[in-house]
Design a protein around this motif. Structure first.
Motif, mmCIF file in Angstrom:
data_model
loop_
_atom_site.group_PDB
_atom_site.id
_atom_site.type_symbol
_atom_site.label_atom_id
_atom_site.label_comp_id
_atom_site.label_asym_id
_atom_site.label_seq_id
_atom_site.Cartn_x
_atom_site.Cartn_y
_atom_site.Cartn_z
ATOM 1 N N ILE A 137 -2.491 5.306 -3.431
ATOM 2 C CA ILE A 137 -2.819 4.500 -4.352
ATOM 3 C C ILE A 137 -1.909 4.299 -5.523
ATOM 4 N N HIS A 138 -1.364 5.353 -6.012
ATOM 5 C CA HIS A 138 -0.148 5.135 -6.947
ATOM 6 C C HIS A 138 0.966 4.431 -6.320
ATOM 7 N N ILE A 139 1.380 4.646 -5.156
ATOM 8 C CA ILE A 139 2.276 3.999 -4.522
ATOM 9 C C ILE A 139 2.284 2.443 -4.281
ATOM 10 N N ILE A 140 0.899 2.176 -3.920
ATOM 11 C CA ILE A 140 0.730 0.580 -3.869
ATOM 12 C C ILE A 140 0.754 0.116 -5.270
ATOM 13 N N ASP A 141 0.372 1.081 -6.368
ATOM 14 C CA ASP A 141 0.517 0.286 -7.875
ATOM 15 C C ASP A 141 1.943 0.113 -8.131
ATOM 16 N N MET A 142 2.650 1.076 -7.620
ATOM 17 C CA MET A 142 4.250 0.827 -8.015
ATOM 18 C C MET A 142 4.630 -0.377 -7.563
ATOM 19 N N CYS A 179 -2.163 -6.114 -1.772
ATOM 20 C CA CYS A 179 -2.016 -4.830 -2.380
ATOM 21 C C CYS A 179 -3.491 -4.614 -2.935
ATOM 22 N N SER A 180 -4.336 -6.005 -3.093
ATOM 23 C CA SER A 180 -5.909 -5.468 -3.584
ATOM 24 C C SER A 180 -6.547 -5.084 -2.210
ATOM 25 N N GLU A 181 -6.177 -5.774 -1.085
ATOM 26 C CA GLU A 181 -6.827 -5.280 0.050
ATOM 27 C C GLU A 181 -6.474 -3.849 0.632
ATOM 28 N N MET A 182 -5.301 -3.362 0.246
ATOM 29 C CA MET A 182 -4.835 -2.049 0.676
ATOM 30 C C MET A 182 -5.621 -1.014 -0.208
ATOM 31 N N LEU A 183 -5.793 -1.323 -1.289
ATOM 32 C CA LEU A 183 -6.588 -0.594 -2.432
ATOM 33 C C LEU A 183 -8.117 -0.365 -1.970
ATOM 34 N N SER A 184 -8.649 -1.414 -1.407
ATOM 35 C CA SER A 184 -9.747 -1.534 -0.903
ATOM 36 C C SER A 184 -10.203 -0.404 0.257
ATOM 37 N N ILE A 185 -9.172 -0.782 1.278
ATOM 38 C CA ILE A 185 -9.125 0.175 2.375
ATOM 39 C C ILE A 185 -9.182 1.779 2.129
ATOM 40 N N THR A 186 -8.292 2.103 1.266
ATOM 41 C CA THR A 186 -8.251 3.398 0.565
ATOM 42 C C THR A 186 -9.617 3.825 0.058
ATOM 43 N N ILE A 209 -11.729 8.413 -6.852
ATOM 44 C CA ILE A 209 -10.708 7.631 -6.174
ATOM 45 C C ILE A 209 -10.996 6.211 -6.271
ATOM 46 N N GLU A 210 -12.333 5.955 -5.783
ATOM 47 C CA GLU A 210 -12.873 4.574 -5.756
ATOM 48 C C GLU A 210 -12.699 3.910 -7.140
ATOM 49 N N THR A 211 -12.980 4.409 -8.190
ATOM 50 C CA THR A 211 -12.894 3.922 -9.580
ATOM 51 C C THR A 211 -11.532 3.770 -10.149
ATOM 52 N N LEU A 212 -10.440 4.406 -9.533
ATOM 53 C CA LEU A 212 -9.007 4.300 -9.781
ATOM 54 C C LEU A 212 -8.519 3.183 -8.916
ATOM 55 N N GLY A 213 -9.086 2.894 -7.570
ATOM 56 C CA GLY A 213 -8.629 1.726 -6.926
ATOM 57 C C GLY A 213 -9.199 0.516 -7.460
ATOM 58 N N THR A 214 -10.564 0.569 -7.934
ATOM 59 C CA THR A 214 -11.181 -0.566 -8.241
ATOM 60 C C THR A 214 -10.326 -1.083 -9.687
ATOM 61 N N ASN A 215 -9.898 -0.177 -10.599
ATOM 62 C CA ASN A 215 -9.524 -0.654 -11.775
ATOM 63 C C ASN A 215 -7.958 -1.066 -11.442
ATOM 64 N N LEU A 216 -7.169 -0.548 -10.455
ATOM 65 C CA LEU A 216 -5.976 -1.487 -10.327
ATOM 66 C C LEU A 216 -6.248 -2.320 -9.756
ATOM 67 N N SER A 217 -7.191 -2.670 -8.747
ATOM 68 C CA SER A 217 -7.343 -3.688 -8.215
ATOM 69 C C SER A 217 -7.818 -5.200 -9.093
ATOM 70 N N ARG A 218 -8.694 -4.635 -10.175
ATOM 71 C CA ARG A 218 -9.085 -5.351 -11.364
ATOM 72 C C ARG A 218 -7.614 -6.087 -11.827
ATOM 73 N N LYS A 219 -6.736 -5.140 -12.193
ATOM 74 C CA LYS A 219 -5.639 -5.461 -12.974
ATOM 75 C C LYS A 219 -4.691 -6.550 -11.877
ATOM 76 N N ILE A 220 -4.737 -6.169 -10.660
ATOM 77 C CA ILE A 220 -3.930 -7.208 -9.729
ATOM 78 C C ILE A 220 -4.726 -8.568 -9.901
ATOM 79 N N TRP A 221 -6.059 -8.617 -9.678
ATOM 80 C CA TRP A 221 -6.734 -10.029 -9.897
ATOM 81 C C TRP A 221 -6.374 -10.469 -10.969
#
Length: 236
Positions: A137-142, A179-186, A209-221
């Protein structure tokens, strides 16, 4: 019920399709390698969670043998020990009760440790797998970190240290969406652990982990919305 449980094979198929889509649109991008890693990770997690759902027979046999051996030792000590030599004085009687209580407490702790050994063994394996997901997840964020919609603004001037910007608006939107889709899959892969193992520690780690992915996905959107607003402004 088919729609009440997560299907690990369908998650893997979705991850595989996403990797193919990224490869077709961005064949030379590092994001494709991350998507390939998620595909491999989904296969590993699918097999691991399937194993976590099964009992560990050798560990259960070992636990039963250990409990049986401990019970046999207590029975042997109780049979061999001569109680008629123990003083019946009040002080010695209290000491005997205290020693018996201590023995029972230690025996109970040992029994509980053996009984929960399988649960703790599975929990350790699940937490190791979740740690790998958190790293991905952190790699996707990078990868999305330098995809800044500000470069689309009129008058934007890059500096010498600015990352190279080669994506158009539609490409940037698709990149961020991937990137958002990848976070959803994780997040779905993490949920497989909670589905396979009903353990509070594991469930809490999955929620984190789900909260972390959701927060990063929100930033992407938020970035995607900025691109859409800028496109609409130019069209007007």
């Amino acid at each position: 019920m088919p729609y009440r449980t997560l299907d690990k094979d369908r998650i893997t198929a979705t991850a595989t399709l996403l990797e193919r889509r990224i490869g077709e649109r961005f064949p030379d991008a590092g994001l494709r390698k991350v998507a390939s890693e998620i595909v491999a990770l989904s296969g590993d997690i699918g097999r691991q969670t399937a194993e976590l759902e099964k009992p560990i027979l050798w560990l259960r046999v070992l636990t039963v043998l250990a409990i049986a051996a401990a019970a046999a030792i207590f029975a042997l000590v109780g049979t061999v020990l001569s109680f008629d030599r123990i003083s019946t004085g009040a002080f010695d009687f209290v000491q005997g009760i205290e020693a018996s209580l201590n023995t029972l407490v230690f025996a109970g702790v040992g029994f509980w440790t053996l009984v929960t050994l399988e649960e703790r063994f599975k929990r350790k394996r699940a937490l190791d797998g979740l740690h790998a997901l958190r790293s991905v997840i952190h790699i996707i964020d990078m990868h999305q970190l330098t995809k800044d919609p500000a470069i689309l603004l009129h008058g934007f001037t890059p500096t010498k240290s600015s990352p190279q910007r080669v994506l158009t608006r539609p490409q940037l939107t698709r990149y961020l969406d991937y990137c958002s889709e990848m976070l959803s899959i994780t997040g779905k892969l993490a949920a497989l652990y909670a589905q396979a193992l009903n353990d509070d520690v594991v469930v809490n780690a999955v929620n984190d982990i789900e909260t972390l992915g959701t927060n990063l996905s929100r930033k992407i959107w938020q970035k995607i919305m900025l691109i859409g607003e800028e496109t609409a402004r130019d069209a007007a």
